[in-house]
Design an enzyme around this catalytic site. Structure first.
Site, PDB file in Angstrom:
ATOM      1  N   CYS A  82       5.998 107.580  76.140  1.00  0.00           N
ATOM      2  CA  CYS A  82       5.427 106.374  75.530  1.00  0.00           C
ATOM      3  C   CYS A  82       4.090 106.637  74.850  1.00  0.00           C
ATOM      4  CB  CYS A  82       5.258 105.292  76.587  1.00  0.00           C
ATOM      5  SG  CYS A  82       6.796 104.836  77.413  1.00  0.00           S
ATOM      6  N   CYS A 206       8.053  93.273  82.705  1.00  0.00           N
ATOM      7  CA  CYS A 206       8.531  94.558  82.196  1.00  0.00           C
ATOM      8  C   CYS A 206       8.621  94.507  80.677  1.00  0.00           C
ATOM      9  CB  CYS A 206       9.916  94.868  82.767  1.00  0.00           C
ATOM     10  SG  CYS A 206      10.015  94.814  84.577  1.00  0.00           S
ATOM     11  N   SER A 207       8.154  95.541  80.020  1.00  0.00           N
ATOM     12  CA  SER A 207       8.236  95.581  78.557  1.00  0.00           C
ATOM     13  C   SER A 207       9.696  95.713  78.134  1.00  0.00           C
ATOM     14  CB  SER A 207       7.403  96.737  78.016  1.00  0.00           C
ATOM     15  OG  SER A 207       7.788  97.963  78.603  1.00  0.00           O
ATOM     16  N   ILE A 209      13.171  96.443  75.544  1.00  0.00           N
ATOM     17  CA  ILE A 209      13.749  97.424  74.628  1.00  0.00           C
ATOM     18  C   ILE A 209      13.541  96.896  73.212  1.00  0.00           C
ATOM     19  CG2 ILE A 209      15.929  98.422  73.847  1.00  0.00           C
ATOM     20  CD1 ILE A 209      16.826  98.358  76.803  1.00  0.00           C
ATOM     21  N   HIS A 326       7.952  97.047  72.601  1.00  0.00           N
ATOM     22  CA  HIS A 326       7.625  98.428  72.958  1.00  0.00           C
ATOM     23  C   HIS A 326       8.653  99.411  72.394  1.00  0.00           C
ATOM     24  CE1 HIS A 326       6.130 101.841  75.013  1.00  0.00           C
ATOM     25  NE2 HIS A 326       6.810 101.734  76.138  1.00  0.00           N
TER      26      HIS A 326
END
Length: 379
Positions: A82, A206-207, A209, A326
């Protein structure tokens, strides 16, 4: 040593896109080049993590050189999970400081939404040490940061409500960002009651997809542009059993120390901050590791509104990874786009009188961390 500045920015909308990875990268690159006044480019550096396994496309630098009609200039791709975009930017900064080039195009991108979620998660897990028993027994990134969140809550008394406050703040910022993935209104109640991913992290913690790309033009220039005044990078262990303290990400603290030292600054000199909130818990830890709040008090700072406009340090005014989105290779560059726009005075959720900005990009569970500091032209 030369003055280095960001003179152009470009970014696609994050989320689900029908465009290919190549098209996303080209769109962001062209925007940045136009914004910079179409300078002669000496090199391209691409940040990307999963172009091969997910988009079946590598050699991204060469493709961009050809499609943009830039002749035979050198190009390269950097990979750091990331943190791929942040590493690409740091490489450009160092090459420009050294005088190797005058103008570098840095672009990061990822194409993720066209693949089934289980395949995306499998590819993301390439950012773990796959020879360790942790990976073989099924540890995932949500699983790791769920453990981190539970330990932090045990040590310091934070609750799931504090995690929800992070997600709520970032969603509210994202609602004003036309390029963010999520713009619908939500509530703390909806966040707290959302589907559990891994205790105590729910869906909003949670980030997502995402598809998307972001680009910046970085140059050796005497006056114009937003100046890059520091670049720090550090590494940490990718294996949970080797972590001394699960409530810490030491690589972030070390990278921040480097950046503050280079710029002769302290945390209270920073006016606006984009940090790596891959999970709501990582934002709380990051504001501590970056020196904005004492260890074990980050959750209290969030509760008091100190990371909002009008607080000590506005954090993730773009919406952050949690709501802006993200697309992994794009993230580190997108953070920089937001900081540059803040210092130009043209950002969504503009912070009044912003003169110094910081971007912090994390890779893996703390395997990489990068911290960059920027200063408004003339500041």
């Amino acid at each position: 040593m030369s003055r280095v500045a960001v003179t152009g920015v470009g970014m696609t909308r994050f989320g689900k896109s029908n465009d290919s990875l190549k098209t996303l990268l080209l769109k962001a690159s062209r925007q940045a080049l136009i914004d910079a006044g179409r300078p002669k480019v000496d090199a391209i550096i691409v940040g990307n993590f999963m172009g091969g396994p997910l988009a079946q496309q590598e050699i991204l630098g060469s493709i961009l050189v050809t499609e943009l009609g830039l002749g035979h200039i050198p190009s390269m791709k950097t990979e750091g999970a990331c943190a791929s975009g942040g590493i690409a930017f740091r490489q450009a900064y160092q090459l420009l400081k050294a005088g190797a080039y005058k103008t570098v195009l840095v672009v990061g991108g990822e194409k993720m939404t066209h693949i089934q979620t289980n395949h995306v998660i499998s590819a993301v897990n390439h950012a773990m040490d796959n020879s360790s028993m942790e990976s073989k027994t099924g540890l995932t990134f949500p699983g790791y940061f769920g453990v981190v969140a539970n330990r932090y809550m045990y040590e310091y008394g934070a609750t799931k409500s504090h995690l929800a406050m992070v997600a709520f703040k970032n969603r509210n910022y994202a609602r004003q960002n036309p390029l963010s993935q999520f713009q619908a209104a939500t509530s703390l109640e909806e966040i707290l009651s959302a589907r559990m991913i891994t205790d105590p992290l729910g869906l909003f913690d949670c980030s997502p997809i995402s598809d998307g790309a972001a680009a910046v033009v970085v140059q050796n220039v005497a006056r114009e542009g937003v100046e890059v005044i520091a670049s720090g990078q550090a590494s940490g262990t990718p294996i949970m059993q080797e972590v001394d303290d699960l409530t810490r990400i030491p690589a972030t603290e070390e990278a921040a120390k480097q950046a503050y030292s280079q710029a002769a600054m302290e945390p209270n000199d920073v006016d606006v901050l984009e940090l790596h909130d891959c999970f709501s818990m990582t934002e709380i830890i990051a504001i501590e590791e970056l020196g904005f709040f004492e260890r074990g008090t980050g959750f209290e700072a969030v509760e008091k509104g100190l990371t909002n406009h009008g607080g000590d340090i506005p954090v993730n005014t773009s919406g952050g990874l949690l709501s802006k989105g993200h697309p992994i290779g794009a993230t580190g560059i997108a953070q920089i786009v937001q900081i540059v726009e803040q210092l130009r005075g043209t950002a969504p959720n503009q912070v009044e009188h912003a003169r110094v900005g910081m971007a912090q990009n994390l890779g893996g569970t703390g395997a990489y961390s990068l911290v960059h500091l920027f200063k408004k032209e003339g500041a």
